[in-house]
Design a protein around this motif. Structure first.
Motif, short mmCIF file in Angstrom:
data_model
loop_
_atom_site.label_atom_id
_atom_site.label_comp_id
_atom_site.label_asym_id
_atom_site.label_seq_id
_atom_site.Cartn_x
_atom_site.Cartn_y
_atom_site.Cartn_z
N VAL A 122 9.40 -19.48 -36.38
CA VAL A 122 9.12 -19.43 -35.45
C VAL A 122 8.59 -20.99 -34.80
O VAL A 122 9.13 -21.61 -34.47
CB VAL A 122 8.62 -17.93 -34.80
CG1 VAL A 122 7.57 -18.53 -33.83
CG2 VAL A 122 9.59 -16.95 -35.29
N GLY A 123 7.37 -20.72 -36.41
CA GLY A 123 6.62 -22.28 -35.70
C GLY A 123 7.15 -23.68 -36.21
O GLY A 123 6.94 -24.54 -34.90
N TRP A 124 8.30 -23.78 -36.70
CA TRP A 124 8.68 -24.52 -37.16
C TRP A 124 9.87 -25.14 -35.94
O TRP A 124 10.16 -25.93 -35.05
CB TRP A 124 9.56 -24.69 -38.65
CG TRP A 124 10.61 -25.90 -38.59
CD1 TRP A 124 10.40 -26.92 -39.08
CD2 TRP A 124 12.25 -26.09 -38.32
NE1 TRP A 124 11.27 -28.36 -38.97
CE2 TRP A 124 12.50 -26.88 -38.92
CE3 TRP A 124 12.75 -25.31 -38.73
CZ2 TRP A 124 13.90 -28.07 -39.38
CZ3 TRP A 124 14.54 -25.51 -38.83
CH2 TRP A 124 14.78 -26.07 -38.59
N LEU A 125 10.66 -23.42 -35.53
CA LEU A 125 11.47 -23.89 -34.41
C LEU A 125 10.94 -24.35 -32.86
O LEU A 125 11.37 -25.05 -32.50
CB LEU A 125 12.28 -22.76 -33.95
CG LEU A 125 13.27 -22.61 -35.39
CD1 LEU A 125 14.24 -20.90 -34.96
CD2 LEU A 125 13.99 -22.96 -35.19
N GLY A 126 9.68 -24.06 -32.65
CA GLY A 126 8.90 -24.42 -31.62
C GLY A 126 8.29 -25.38 -31.91
O GLY A 126 8.19 -26.47 -30.88
#
Length: 82
Positions: free
Chosen positions: A42-46
């Motif tokens: 999720v952090g990488w996608l954000g």
């Protein structure tokens, strides 16, 4: 054959608490690892979405006039050659 099954059952029953404890610990570890992986995803996608959004913005361009600096450097080189 039947005696082997009985012996195995007794052995499992004697170690049942330890076996269940190991299973609980492994379940907690598995959930923690999956949670960390999901959080990283999720952090990488954000971050990727923010980077794409930020790269599409128009950046202001500033022009700098270096005539004064160039004249000063030229005057210094003229005084050293004289």
């Amino acid at each position: 054959m039947s005696q082997e099954k009985v012996d195995r059952y007794k052995k499992e029953k004697a170690n049942r608490k330890q076996i269940m404890r190991k299973q609980k610990i492994m379940n907690v570890v598995r959930k923690a690892v999956l949670s960390l992986a999901a959080l990283a995803l999720v952090g990488w996608l954000g971050y990727s979405a923010w980077d794409i959004y930020d790269s599409n913005k128009v950046r202001p361009v500033a022009e700098v006039n270096y005539d004064g600096v160039t004249d000063y450097l030229n005057s210094l080189s003229e005084t050293t050659t004289e």
